[in-house]
Design an enzyme around this catalytic site. Structure first.
Site, PDB file in Angstrom:
ATOM      1  N   SER A  35       0.841  -1.197   0.000  1.00 11.65           N
ATOM      2  CA  SER A  35       0.000   0.000   0.000  1.00 11.65           C
ATOM      3  C   SER A  35       0.878   1.249   0.000  1.00 11.65           C
ATOM      4  O   SER A  35       1.650   1.487   0.931  1.00 11.65           O
ATOM      5  CB  SER A  35      -0.900   0.005   1.233  1.00 11.65           C
ATOM      6  N   HIS A  60      -1.350  -1.048  -4.224  1.00  7.92           N
ATOM      7  CA  HIS A  60      -2.630  -0.643  -3.632  1.00  7.92           C
ATOM      8  C   HIS A  60      -2.593   0.865  -3.412  1.00  7.92           C
ATOM      9  O   HIS A  60      -1.679   1.396  -2.775  1.00  7.92           O
ATOM     10  CB  HIS A  60      -2.811  -1.398  -2.314  1.00  7.92           C
ATOM     11  N   ASP A  62      -4.599   4.017  -1.910  1.00  8.96           N
ATOM     12  CA  ASP A  62      -5.665   4.412  -0.989  1.00  8.96           C
ATOM     13  C   ASP A  62      -6.121   5.833  -1.265  1.00  8.96           C
ATOM     14  O   ASP A  62      -5.354   6.789  -1.097  1.00  8.96           O
ATOM     15  CB  ASP A  62      -5.150   4.326   0.454  1.00  8.96           C
ATOM     16  N   MET A  64      -8.554   8.731  -0.121  1.00  9.41           N
ATOM     17  CA  MET A  64      -9.355   9.177   1.027  1.00  9.41           C
ATOM     18  C   MET A  64      -9.842  10.599   0.774  1.00  9.41           C
ATOM     19  O   MET A  64      -9.059  11.462   0.369  1.00  9.41           O
ATOM     20  CB  MET A  64      -8.499   9.143   2.291  1.00  9.41           C
ATOM     21  N   MET A  95     -12.013   5.157  -0.542  1.00  5.62           N
ATOM     22  CA  MET A  95     -12.668   5.431   0.748  1.00  5.62           C
ATOM     23  C   MET A  95     -13.300   6.811   0.602  1.00  5.62           C
ATOM     24  O   MET A  95     -12.821   7.810   1.147  1.00  5.62           O
ATOM     25  CB  MET A  95     -11.625   5.389   1.869  1.00  5.62           C
ATOM     26  N   MET A 164     -11.732  -5.162   5.400  1.00  4.98           N
ATOM     27  CA  MET A 164     -10.930  -4.201   6.166  1.00  4.98           C
ATOM     28  C   MET A 164     -10.646  -4.803   7.545  1.00  4.98           C
ATOM     29  O   MET A 164     -11.569  -5.203   8.261  1.00  4.98           O
ATOM     30  CB  MET A 164     -11.656  -2.867   6.309  1.00  4.98           C
ATOM     31  N   ASP A 202      -6.921  -5.877   4.488  1.00  4.84           N
ATOM     32  CA  ASP A 202      -6.310  -4.552   4.387  1.00  4.84           C
ATOM     33  C   ASP A 202      -6.316  -3.871   5.755  1.00  4.84           C
ATOM     34  O   ASP A 202      -7.378  -3.580   6.305  1.00  4.84           O
ATOM     35  CB  ASP A 202      -7.111  -3.723   3.364  1.00  4.84           C
TER      36      ASP A 202
HETATM   37  C1  DX5 Z   1      -6.350   1.963   5.649  1.00  2.29           C
HETATM   38  C2  DX5 Z   1      -5.928   1.700   4.223  1.00  2.29           C
HETATM   39  C3  DX5 Z   1      -4.883   0.659   4.122  1.00  2.29           C
HETATM   40  C4  DX5 Z   1      -3.562   1.063   4.721  1.00  2.29           C
HETATM   41  C5  DX5 Z   1      -2.866  -0.157   5.234  1.00  2.29           C
HETATM   42  O1  DX5 Z   1      -7.317   2.947   5.650  1.00  2.29           O
HETATM   43  O2  DX5 Z   1      -7.028   1.282   3.461  1.00  2.29           O
HETATM   44  O3  DX5 Z   1      -4.671   0.247   2.774  1.00  2.29           O
HETATM   45  O4  DX5 Z   1      -2.724   1.708   3.813  1.00  2.29           O
HETATM   46  O5  DX5 Z   1      -1.726   0.261   5.880  1.00  2.29           O
HETATM   47  P1  DX5 Z   1      -1.036  -0.575   7.030  1.00  2.29           P
HETATM   48  O6  DX5 Z   1      -0.545  -1.845   6.412  1.00  2.29           O
HETATM   49  O7  DX5 Z   1       0.036   0.336   7.485  1.00  2.29           O
HETATM   50  O8  DX5 Z   1      -2.085  -0.832   8.075  1.00  2.29           O
HETATM   51 ZN    ZN Z   2      -6.641   0.299   1.434  1.00  2.00          ZN
END
Ligand code: DX5
Ligand code: ZN
Length: 264
Positions: A35, A60, A62, A64, A95, A164, A202
């Site tokens: 990620s 991956h 993310d 937000m 997200m 999640m 995740d």
């Molecule tokens: C959390 C994200 C994850 C995050 C995971 O909101 O969706 O993808 O990057 O990171 P780690 O492995 O550090 O928990």
């Molecule tokens: Zn994620």
């Protein structure tokens, strides 16, 4: 990677403790997805190339929006900038409260798969249709407090179920163990209904929790902090792949059970 694509290497060896032959099985087909949220944002291009060279399968990403989750990360312009640097599969995790307005920009920016959240309720069906019509793979994500039953109506329409294992919004959080039964349930449904969706996890996925997830039936491992924190990214990916392969239920067939290819 879906279960039917799991590739079993079957070896046999004499077990001195028993008269039967023991099957030593290694399972390939695990998907390792670093990620980018855990990367050094000063050097996103360099970090992307680091993942590219590591032997990982996906990147991956993310996304937000500061509304669906508290945090804000990056948008399609960043994804578009990174796209020419690697051929890795881009797994975009939205997200976001309004993915409708983001699907096309991320598709154009180079996403291969887009994950939307089941918490969006009645908008999930049209969103799945929209992702498909853009020619992209469909991922469906579910937050820790949400009942797993909510994903059931969509399972035959998705490529990947993203469970999640932390509350989304931030990297570096601790794994929530109460999510493990959801993985088992997702794997059981997949078997019963003969479906092919990948089962991803995740959040807080490190070398220990990844093995637990794999044992429960997961095959796709999103990991940020645990991978980017290692001196050797390549070594960390290799280690994660190896331990998830050996923990997966497909690798744990009992001694006595006959396996295709076993020498009698
Ligand atoms: C959390 C994200 C994850 C995050 C995971 O909101 O969706 O993808 O990057 O990171 P780690 O492995 O550090 O928990
Ligand atoms: Zn994620």
């Amino acid at each position: 990677m879906p279960p039917l694509a799991l590739f079993l290497h079957v070896f046999t060896s004499e077990n001195p403790q028993s008269t039967s032959r023991r099957c030593l099985i290694s399972v390939s087909g695990m998907t390792i997805a670093p990620s980018l949220l855990a990367a050094d944002f000063k050097y996103l291009a360099r970090e992307t190339r680091r993942v590219d060279r590591s032997g990982a399968d996906w990147l991956h990403l993310d996304i937000m929006d500061g509304h669906f989750v508290q945090n804000i990360s990056f948008g399609p312009a960043v994804v578009k900038t990174l796209r020419p640097l690697t051929k890795l599969f881009f797994d975009v995790h939205l997200m976001c409260s309004k993915p409708e307005i983001l699907l096309e920009p991320f598709a154009r920016a180079g996403a291969n798969q887009m994950n939307i959240h089941v918490e969006l309720g009645e908008r999930v069906s049209p969103l799945i249709w929209q992702i498909r019509s853009l020619g992209k793979k469909v991922g469906l994500a579910i937050n820790p407090p949400t009942a797993i039953g909510l994903v059931q109506p969509f399972l035959d329409r998705i490529d990947s179920l993203l469970i999640m294992t932390v509350n989304p919004g931030f990297g570096g959080q601790s794994f929530i163990y109460e999510t493990l039964p959801k993985i088992q349930q997702a794997a059981a449904w997949r078997n019963e209904r003969n479906l092919r969706y990948a089962i991803g996890v995740d959040g807080g996925v490190d070398f220990q929790t990844a093995a637990e997830c794999s044992r429960a039936g997961a095959d796709t491992f999103i990991s940020g902090t645990a991978l980017f924190g290692q001196r050797s990214f390549r070594g960390a990916v290799r280690k994660l792949r190896k331990l998830t392969e050996s923990a997966h239920p497909a690798a744990l067939l009992p001694d006595s059970e006959p396996v295709a290819g076993e020498v009698a």
